[in-house]
Design a protein around this motif. Structure first.
Motif, PDB file in Angstrom:
ATOM      1  N   UNK A 118       9.718  -5.819  -6.301  1.00  0.00           N
ATOM      2  CA  UNK A 118      11.147  -5.275  -6.637  1.00  0.00           C
ATOM      3  C   UNK A 118      11.459  -4.906  -7.988  1.00  0.00           C
ATOM      4  N   UNK A 119      10.347  -5.021  -8.577  1.00  0.00           N
ATOM      5  CA  UNK A 119      10.139  -4.603  -9.867  1.00  0.00           C
ATOM      6  C   UNK A 119       9.638  -3.249  -9.616  1.00  0.00           C
ATOM      7  N   UNK A 164       1.130  10.769  -4.901  1.00  0.00           N
ATOM      8  CA  UNK A 164      -0.629  10.777  -4.431  1.00  0.00           C
ATOM      9  C   UNK A 164       0.021   8.730  -4.396  1.00  0.00           C
ATOM     10  N   UNK A 165      -0.960   8.246  -3.829  1.00  0.00           N
ATOM     11  CA  UNK A 165      -0.799   7.106  -3.878  1.00  0.00           C
ATOM     12  C   UNK A 165      -2.701   6.191  -4.336  1.00  0.00           C
ATOM     13  N   UNK A 166      -3.381   7.386  -4.759  1.00  0.00           N
ATOM     14  CA  UNK A 166      -4.824   7.522  -5.422  1.00  0.00           C
ATOM     15  C   UNK A 166      -4.835   7.887  -6.258  1.00  0.00           C
ATOM     16  N   UNK A 167      -5.369   7.753  -7.526  1.00  0.00           N
ATOM     17  CA  UNK A 167      -6.042   8.281  -8.847  1.00  0.00           C
ATOM     18  C   UNK A 167      -4.776   8.102  -9.706  1.00  0.00           C
ATOM     19  N   UNK A 168      -5.332   9.266 -10.896  1.00  0.00           N
ATOM     20  CA  UNK A 168      -4.394   8.993 -11.751  1.00  0.00           C
ATOM     21  C   UNK A 168      -2.746   9.334 -11.678  1.00  0.00           C
ATOM     22  N   UNK A 169      -2.743   9.923 -10.780  1.00  0.00           N
ATOM     23  CA  UNK A 169      -0.680  10.282 -10.481  1.00  0.00           C
ATOM     24  C   UNK A 169      -0.413   9.222  -9.636  1.00  0.00           C
ATOM     25  N   UNK A 170      -1.359   8.214  -8.765  1.00  0.00           N
ATOM     26  CA  UNK A 170      -0.654   7.284  -7.868  1.00  0.00           C
ATOM     27  C   UNK A 170       0.647   6.454  -8.302  1.00  0.00           C
ATOM     28  N   UNK A 171       1.402   6.621  -7.188  1.00  0.00           N
ATOM     29  CA  UNK A 171       2.743   5.783  -7.109  1.00  0.00           C
ATOM     30  C   UNK A 171       2.732   4.700  -7.907  1.00  0.00           C
ATOM     31  N   UNK A 172       3.404   4.279  -9.595  1.00  0.00           N
ATOM     32  CA  UNK A 172       2.725   2.725  -9.347  1.00  0.00           C
ATOM     33  C   UNK A 172       2.991   1.205  -8.789  1.00  0.00           C
ATOM     34  N   UNK A 173       3.729   1.936  -7.411  1.00  0.00           N
ATOM     35  CA  UNK A 173       3.932   0.979  -6.026  1.00  0.00           C
ATOM     36  C   UNK A 173       2.638   0.569  -5.936  1.00  0.00           C
ATOM     37  N   UNK A 174       2.005   1.810  -4.916  1.00  0.00           N
ATOM     38  CA  UNK A 174       0.551   1.996  -4.719  1.00  0.00           C
ATOM     39  C   UNK A 174      -0.456   1.309  -5.071  1.00  0.00           C
ATOM     40  N   UNK A 219       0.310  -1.486  -7.398  1.00  0.00           N
ATOM     41  CA  UNK A 219       0.624  -3.090  -6.659  1.00  0.00           C
ATOM     42  C   UNK A 219       0.259  -3.462  -5.403  1.00  0.00           C
ATOM     43  N   UNK A 220       0.826  -2.394  -3.719  1.00  0.00           N
ATOM     44  CA  UNK A 220       0.100  -2.891  -3.089  1.00  0.00           C
ATOM     45  C   UNK A 220      -1.432  -2.935  -2.441  1.00  0.00           C
ATOM     46  N   UNK A 221      -2.113  -2.048  -3.304  1.00  0.00           N
ATOM     47  CA  UNK A 221      -3.424  -2.333  -3.381  1.00  0.00           C
ATOM     48  C   UNK A 221      -3.962  -3.351  -3.965  1.00  0.00           C
ATOM     49  N   UNK A 222      -3.424  -3.993  -4.925  1.00  0.00           N
ATOM     50  CA  UNK A 222      -3.878  -5.263  -5.668  1.00  0.00           C
ATOM     51  C   UNK A 222      -3.346  -6.186  -4.444  1.00  0.00           C
ATOM     52  N   UNK A 223      -2.073  -6.317  -3.845  1.00  0.00           N
ATOM     53  CA  UNK A 223      -1.715  -7.855  -2.474  1.00  0.00           C
ATOM     54  C   UNK A 223      -2.766  -7.327  -1.575  1.00  0.00           C
ATOM     55  N   UNK A 242       0.073   1.880   6.730  1.00  0.00           N
ATOM     56  CA  UNK A 242       0.845   0.804   6.407  1.00  0.00           C
ATOM     57  C   UNK A 242       0.616  -0.380   5.698  1.00  0.00           C
ATOM     58  N   UNK A 243       1.571  -0.692   5.162  1.00  0.00           N
ATOM     59  CA  UNK A 243       2.106  -2.000   4.266  1.00  0.00           C
ATOM     60  C   UNK A 243       2.777  -2.903   5.083  1.00  0.00           C
ATOM     61  N   UNK A 244       2.941  -3.884   5.394  1.00  0.00           N
ATOM     62  CA  UNK A 244       4.059  -4.669   5.417  1.00  0.00           C
ATOM     63  C   UNK A 244       4.482  -5.507   4.396  1.00  0.00           C
ATOM     64  N   UNK A 245       5.913  -5.287   4.045  1.00  0.00           N
ATOM     65  CA  UNK A 245       6.710  -7.170   3.341  1.00  0.00           C
ATOM     66  C   UNK A 245       7.732  -7.720   4.136  1.00  0.00           C
ATOM     67  N   UNK A 246       6.886  -8.761   3.471  1.00  0.00           N
ATOM     68  CA  UNK A 246       8.178  -9.595   4.119  1.00  0.00           C
ATOM     69  C   UNK A 246       9.583  -9.753   3.086  1.00  0.00           C
ATOM     70  N   UNK A 247      10.637 -10.710   3.689  1.00  0.00           N
ATOM     71  CA  UNK A 247      12.049 -10.896   3.198  1.00  0.00           C
ATOM     72  C   UNK A 247      11.904 -11.331   1.488  1.00  0.00           C
ATOM     73  N   UNK A 248      11.585 -12.018   1.695  1.00  0.00           N
ATOM     74  CA  UNK A 248      10.319 -12.818   0.608  1.00  0.00           C
ATOM     75  C   UNK A 248       9.658 -11.738  -0.718  1.00  0.00           C
ATOM     76  N   UNK A 249       9.135 -11.003  -0.674  1.00  0.00           N
ATOM     77  CA  UNK A 249       8.870  -9.319  -0.976  1.00  0.00           C
ATOM     78  C   UNK A 249       7.262  -9.935  -1.376  1.00  0.00           C
ATOM     79  N   UNK A 250       6.736 -10.298  -0.673  1.00  0.00           N
ATOM     80  CA  UNK A 250       5.302 -10.835  -0.266  1.00  0.00           C
ATOM     81  C   UNK A 250       4.748  -9.911   0.907  1.00  0.00           C
ATOM     82  N   UNK A 251       3.148  -8.904   0.584  1.00  0.00           N
ATOM     83  CA  UNK A 251       2.499  -8.280   0.581  1.00  0.00           C
ATOM     84  C   UNK A 251       2.297  -9.136   2.093  1.00  0.00           C
ATOM     85  N   UNK A 252       2.528  -8.665   3.317  1.00  0.00           N
ATOM     86  CA  UNK A 252       1.789  -9.822   4.198  1.00  0.00           C
ATOM     87  C   UNK A 252       0.322  -9.340   4.561  1.00  0.00           C
ATOM     88  N   UNK A 253       0.637  -7.788   4.923  1.00  0.00           N
ATOM     89  CA  UNK A 253      -0.306  -7.469   5.887  1.00  0.00           C
ATOM     90  C   UNK A 253      -0.346  -5.753   5.954  1.00  0.00           C
TER      91      UNK A 253
END
Length: 180
Positions: free
Chosen positions: A4-5, A96-106, A108-112, A150-161
């Motif tokens: 959510x950040x 972009x989802x990888x590399x220097x121009x990757x979205x910060x969201x991605x 984050x998702x890749x660390x989760x 694909x990433x699934x995020x639960x209602x509490x914001x946790x990346x579940x899969x």
């Protein structure tokens, strides 16, 4: 930091804070219109229609990093999806989802949820063989490997899969259903 950040831009370039989706189940996917997995749009739309009223949002991020398979403008991509798959879920700005121009969201998702393999299907083996040619060590990094991860995020914001492109869409739907 939590999901959510982060913000993402919609296809018109407007910022969309993910905090707007608090309490929702999210299915975040990097897509392409000219890929062997493009037909997954049909199943994504079916999942959206089934679960949207119960709290599912799909965040569709067109990405041209894998085989240049998302050509065209944001508008052209949107028109393609609407005309060919009758998609109703919103598309974000091509990014972009990888590399220097990757979205910060991605980033984050890749660390989760790290990469855990493609599975055992024939398609999974083909993808493995193809990607290994350009990145022999691909199994040891969490980068997005191809379109329709694909990433699934639960209602509490946790990346579940995290589901790789050849994963069964029935498995994706089952995960979404558990989170609903």
């Amino acid at each position: 930091m939590s999901i959510y950040d982060y913000s993402i831009q919609d296809a018109q370039g407007n910022d969309v804070p993910l905090k707007n989706y608090k309490g929702k189940v999210l299915l975040i996917v990097n897509t392409a219109t000219k890929c062997g997995f493009t037909s997954q749009y049909k199943e994504l739309e079916q999942i959206y229609e089934t679960y949207h009223e119960r709290g599912l949002e799909i965040i569709d991020v067109p990405c041209n990093q894998f085989g240049k398979q998302a050509p065209g403008t944001n508008r052209e991509i949107s028109e393609f999806c609407t005309l060919n798959y009758n998609t109703k879920f919103p598309q974000m700005k091509k990014s972009d989802v990888n590399g220097a121009n990757a979205l910060p969201l991605y980033t984050y998702l890749k660390t989760q949820k790290k990469f855990e393999g493609f599975g055992e299907s024939k398609t999974a083996q083909l993808l493995h063989d193809y990607i290994k040619k350009s990145d022999p060590d691909y199994k040891n990094n969490s980068d997005i490997k191809w379109n329709f991860t694909k990433f699934v995020v639960a209602r509490d914001g946790s990346v579940v899969e995290r589901f790789e492109p050849p994963a069964s869409m029935a498995d994706v739907e089952a995960c979404v259903a558990k989170c609903i």
